[in-house]
Motif scaffolding. Structure first.
Motif, PDB file in Angstrom:
ATOM      1  N   ASN A   1       0.869  -1.011   0.387  1.00  0.00           N
ATOM      2  CA  ASN A   1      -0.385  -0.319  -0.296  1.00  0.00           C
ATOM      3  C   ASN A   1       1.014   1.451  -0.150  1.00  0.00           C
ATOM      4  N   LEU A   2       1.292   1.435  -1.157  1.00  0.00           N
ATOM      5  CA  LEU A   2       2.759   2.663  -1.931  1.00  0.00           C
ATOM      6  C   LEU A   2       1.425   3.793  -0.656  1.00  0.00           C
ATOM      7  N   ILE A   3       0.241   4.635  -0.612  1.00  0.00           N
ATOM      8  CA  ILE A   3      -0.256   5.642   0.066  1.00  0.00           C
ATOM      9  C   ILE A   3       0.664   5.384   1.372  1.00  0.00           C
ATOM     10  N   GLU A   4       0.410   4.622   1.848  1.00  0.00           N
ATOM     11  CA  GLU A   4       0.615   4.089   3.568  1.00  0.00           C
ATOM     12  C   GLU A   4       1.803   4.852   4.236  1.00  0.00           C
ATOM     13  N   GLY A   5       3.597   4.438   2.964  1.00  0.00           N
ATOM     14  CA  GLY A   5       4.376   4.872   3.265  1.00  0.00           C
ATOM     15  C   GLY A   5       4.752   6.802   2.929  1.00  0.00           C
ATOM     16  N   PHE A   6       3.430   7.348   1.627  1.00  0.00           N
ATOM     17  CA  PHE A   6       3.455   8.387   1.763  1.00  0.00           C
ATOM     18  C   PHE A   6       3.469   9.058   2.590  1.00  0.00           C
ATOM     19  N   PHE A   7       2.128   8.561   3.125  1.00  0.00           N
ATOM     20  CA  PHE A   7       1.335   9.752   4.497  1.00  0.00           C
ATOM     21  C   PHE A   7       2.476   9.268   5.571  1.00  0.00           C
ATOM     22  N   ARG A   8       2.889   8.402   5.973  1.00  0.00           N
ATOM     23  CA  ARG A   8       3.607   8.040   7.098  1.00  0.00           C
ATOM     24  C   ARG A   8       5.439   9.243   6.570  1.00  0.00           C
ATOM     25  N   GLY A   9       5.502   9.687   5.504  1.00  0.00           N
ATOM     26  CA  GLY A   9       6.738  10.402   5.238  1.00  0.00           C
ATOM     27  C   GLY A   9       6.433  11.704   5.017  1.00  0.00           C
ATOM     28  N   VAL A  10       4.674  11.991   4.563  1.00  0.00           N
ATOM     29  CA  VAL A  10       4.545  13.231   5.074  1.00  0.00           C
ATOM     30  C   VAL A  10       5.115  13.626   6.645  1.00  0.00           C
ATOM     31  N   ASP A  11       3.882  12.452   7.228  1.00  0.00           N
ATOM     32  CA  ASP A  11       3.512  13.201   8.429  1.00  0.00           C
ATOM     33  C   ASP A  11       5.239  13.081   9.334  1.00  0.00           C
ATOM     34  N   LEU A  12       6.278  12.643   9.120  1.00  0.00           N
ATOM     35  CA  LEU A  12       7.738  12.942   9.691  1.00  0.00           C
ATOM     36  C   LEU A  12       8.073  14.142   9.539  1.00  0.00           C
ATOM     37  N   VAL A  13       7.755  14.470   8.298  1.00  0.00           N
ATOM     38  CA  VAL A  13       8.418  15.911   8.254  1.00  0.00           C
ATOM     39  C   VAL A  13       7.455  17.442   8.941  1.00  0.00           C
ATOM     40  N   LEU A  14       6.165  16.596   8.567  1.00  0.00           N
ATOM     41  CA  LEU A  14       5.325  17.428   9.061  1.00  0.00           C
ATOM     42  C   LEU A  14       5.847  18.091  10.338  1.00  0.00           C
TER      43      LEU A  14
END
Length: 700
Positions: free
Chosen positions: A37-50
């Motif tokens: 589920n690529l979107i899961e990893g996408f938003f995991r990265g988003v959450d980390l930098v935000l």
């Protein structure tokens, strides 16, 4: 008001996230790619930098840019849904016959990649378009309706349509799309006259088939991404990185996934051009090594080489013609299966082999502690002491040193070498593989690679770049800031851009300018609409023009960029001079008096280069005392000093061997190299002496 821009680059092993503020602050992180589920990893990265920046999604008020491997993964894994191909009657085997070219003339057992669409899902249509574009036989609606029913019976969700000579006149293909829209709107339809309106039947069919195969995967993915971004409070529509080195709106990119295949690697090549201009170095080698692959791109005169075609799924890595061709403009680079997760093994001859098989992010190398059993390149770096098990990703991801050591005990036993000797063998072999690929890539294009500076980035690139530079006879290596996530940063300094190609074959001395005007006008209109859709104001859209020509009777053409709009000057003599000069540059001769043939016209629509940049972080005061650790360099255990990158300041000089650590990567400098901090924040290593080769003794 501070503006924030966000970039996410999904790679084969890690997903990289970069948040850039208009005041120069940058926030970066890496997380393992979630392939299921690529979107899961996408938003995991988003959450980390935000979280690092302490801002909310609504504060991201500039752009959201995405580079992804979703298309590449679909092609490599061959897990796409059933797809059909519609061709002109008499041409059902176009994907099997290919162009009748043997990429290895004297090998009777050569293999080709299996077509994405088998013959049992290929349907012949009784239609005909002649070579001049005249329609000799129109599509029969009843036959198409019958084909639609057969598609439904076989569970087909997408079709590719590639009729003979459709690049001259796509009316019959358009009629097929209309009938599908009326009778089966749930089935995706890809037309060769839209996807690849160029001559050469097999290449056009291959490109259209790849688009049809991947669109059922990419369009839902991108639409889900758009919806999820909106649900989380982001105001921007995402931009998608394309293979040509430009970005485009997600909805339009989703209709042509074939343009997204080299999405992430292209971003790395474009950021190499950014640093080429920053350092005022016209020519350099871009070296990007991640967890799964390594990519090399040649930058000349601050621009990457661009190719009109490239291949995917090659049966033999360095053999052009052994894969599936794609006729869309792409950054010209070479990519091999040599990353941190590449698996080390012993072949039938008892020789050490690295890749192309990769452990990916699941299970990953043995040292990840996620169930991996095969020794990988990252395991070798850890066993040698180059990596610190307790400081990987700043300590957020602890590595299993004992597991990696046990794996190399087994590999060393098979090779008759000690654990450390086997690990150094992996380090040397993977570096030689990357250097060999770079040399081959440059030599094939008539470029002297010797002495060119190397720009090293990617999670594993800075670890291996120094040795790759030695093997390519380079005298300088540049380690930019944000090296581990530089491809993601590259998407933020890339202009919105779309490249279009149309075949219009004619003799240069008898060009029908009315048809050229019509063709280029349609391309400018299409390119401008794509830019406006991506948020570029209409008055800021710019255009470059080019043409591909050849001597009459030749098979391949030469691409040249024109000075201005040819519709205004109509100067065939100037075009001939440019062609003759470029031909002589590439082949060392020109054929005076020979007729010249126009094959394709090119239009590049683009917006202005974004002025985003990351401010350099430079330490103040004296260079602090550093620690050290034992590193097995060339068979010798050495006490190697370890520095923290953010502790370095201007004027500091570090002589190799040395290790410079930062949170997301590690820089390893060999003996004979000296490193300094550049005002831009980049670290620059220069070769000051030759390193003596090491010879291992076999273990009894």
């Amino acid at each position: 008001m501070t503006k924030y821009s966000l970039a996410i680059d999904i790679g084969g092993t890690f997903t990289d996230a970069v948040l850039l503020a208009s005041d120069g602050r940058s926030f970066v992180d890496k997380t393992l790619t979630t392939h299921n589920n690529l979107i899961e990893g996408f938003f995991r990265g988003v959450d980390l930098v935000l979280s690092q920046a302490d801002i909310q999604p609504s504060d991201v008020n500039d752009v959201v840019v995405h580079a992804t491997t979703v298309v590449t993964n679909a092609l490599i894994e061959r897990k796409g849904p059933p797809v059909a191909l519609l061709v002109t009657e008499g041409f059902r085997d176009v994907l099997y016959i290919r162009e009748e070219h043997r990429y290895e003339m004297y090998d009777p057992q050569i293999e080709f990649a299996e077509p994405l669409i088998p013959s049992e899902r290929t349907f012949a249509v009784a239609e005909r378009c002649y070579a001049d574009g005249a329609i000799g036989k129109e599509v029969d609606r009843a036959q198409i309706v019958d084909i639609i029913q057969k598609c439904r019976d076989q569970g087909i969700v997408s079709v590719a349509v590639c009729f003979l000579n459709a690049y001259r006149n796509g009316a019959n293909e358009e009629r097929v799309r209309e009938i599908f829209a009326e009778e089966a709107p749930e089935i995706y339809v890809s037309l060769s006259s839209v996807i690849s309106p160029q001559m050469r039947e097999y290449f056009r069919a291959s490109t259209t088939a790849i688009n049809a195969y991947t669109i059922p995967i990419t369009r839902p993915y991108l639409l889900s991404l758009i919806d999820e971004l909106e649900a989380r409070g982001f105001d921007q529509q995402p931009l998608i990185m394309l293979s040509n080195g430009g970005v485009l709106g997600a909805k339009r990119a989703g209709d042509m996934p074939v343009r997204m295949i080299e999405s992430g690697p292209a971003a790395g090549a474009l950021v190499a051009c950014y640093f080429s201009r920053l350092f005022d170095i016209p020519d350099l080698i871009s070296f990007d090594m991640g967890g799964t692959t390594a990519k090399a791109c040649l930058v000349q005169n601050h621009e990457p080489l661009v190719a009109g075609t490239f291949e995917v799924d090659r049966r033999y890595r360095f053999k052009p013609g052994s894969g599936m061709p794609i006729t869309v403009p792409s950054i010209d680079m070479i990519e091999i299966g040599a990353g941190g997760g590449s698996i080390a093994s012993v072949d039938a001859l008892g020789l050490l082999k690295i890749g192309p098989e990769s452990s990916g992010s699941m299970p990953g190398p043995v040292c990840y502690g996620r169930g991996g059993e095969n020794p990988c390149v990252t395991d070798a770096d850890l066993v040698l002491g180059i990596l610190d098990a307790d400081r990987f990703l700043g300590g957020d991801m602890e590595l299993d040193l004992e597991g990696a050591q046990a794996a190399f005990d087994d590999l060393g036993k098979t090779l008759g070498l000690s654990r450390e000797a086997a690990a150094w063998g992996v380090f040397e072999v993977v570096c030689e593989q990357m250097a060999a690929a770079t040399r081959t890539h440059a030599t094939d294009r008539g470029i002297d690679y010797r002495g060119l500076p190397l720009l090293a980035f990617g999670g594993a690139g800075p670890v291996h770049a120094c040795m790759v530079a030695e093997l390519t006879e380079s005298e300088q290596v540049i380690y930019p800031p944000l090296a581990s996530v530089l491809s993601a940063f590259g998407t933020l300094v890339t202009p919105t851009q779309v490249d279009l190609v149309r075949s219009l074959v004619s003799q240069l001395d008898s060009v029908d300018w009315s048809r050229v005007d019509e063709t280029l006008g349609a391309m400018v209109e299409e390119g401008g609409a794509a830019l406006v859709d991506a948020g570029i104001p209409e008055d800021e859209c710019q255009y470059r023009f080019g043409v591909e020509l050849r001597y009459t009777g030749q098979q391949s053409e030469v691409r040249i960029e024109l000075d201005g709009d040819p519709r205004e000057t109509r100067d065939t003599a100037a075009i001939e001079r440019l062609f003759q000069a470029e031909y002589e540059k590439q082949y060392g001769l020109k054929l005076d008096g020979m007729l010249i043939e126009v094959v394709n016209w090119l239009v590049t629509a683009y917006g202005r280069h974004p002025d985003r940049a990351s401010a350099a972080q430079v330490a103040k005061g004296a260079l602090p005392d550093t620690g050290s650790r034992t590193v097995h360099v060339g068979g010798t255990a050495r006490d190697v000093p370890v520095f923290q990158r953010l502790a370095l300041k201007h004027g500091d000089r570090i002589d190799g061997p040395a290790i410079i650590e930062e949170r997301e990567t590690t820089i390893f400098i060999l003996e004979g190299w000296s490193l300094k901090l550049h005002p831009s924040g980049s670290l620059v290593a220069d070769r000051v002496a030759a390193r003596k080769p090491q010879v291992f003794e076999r273990v009894a």
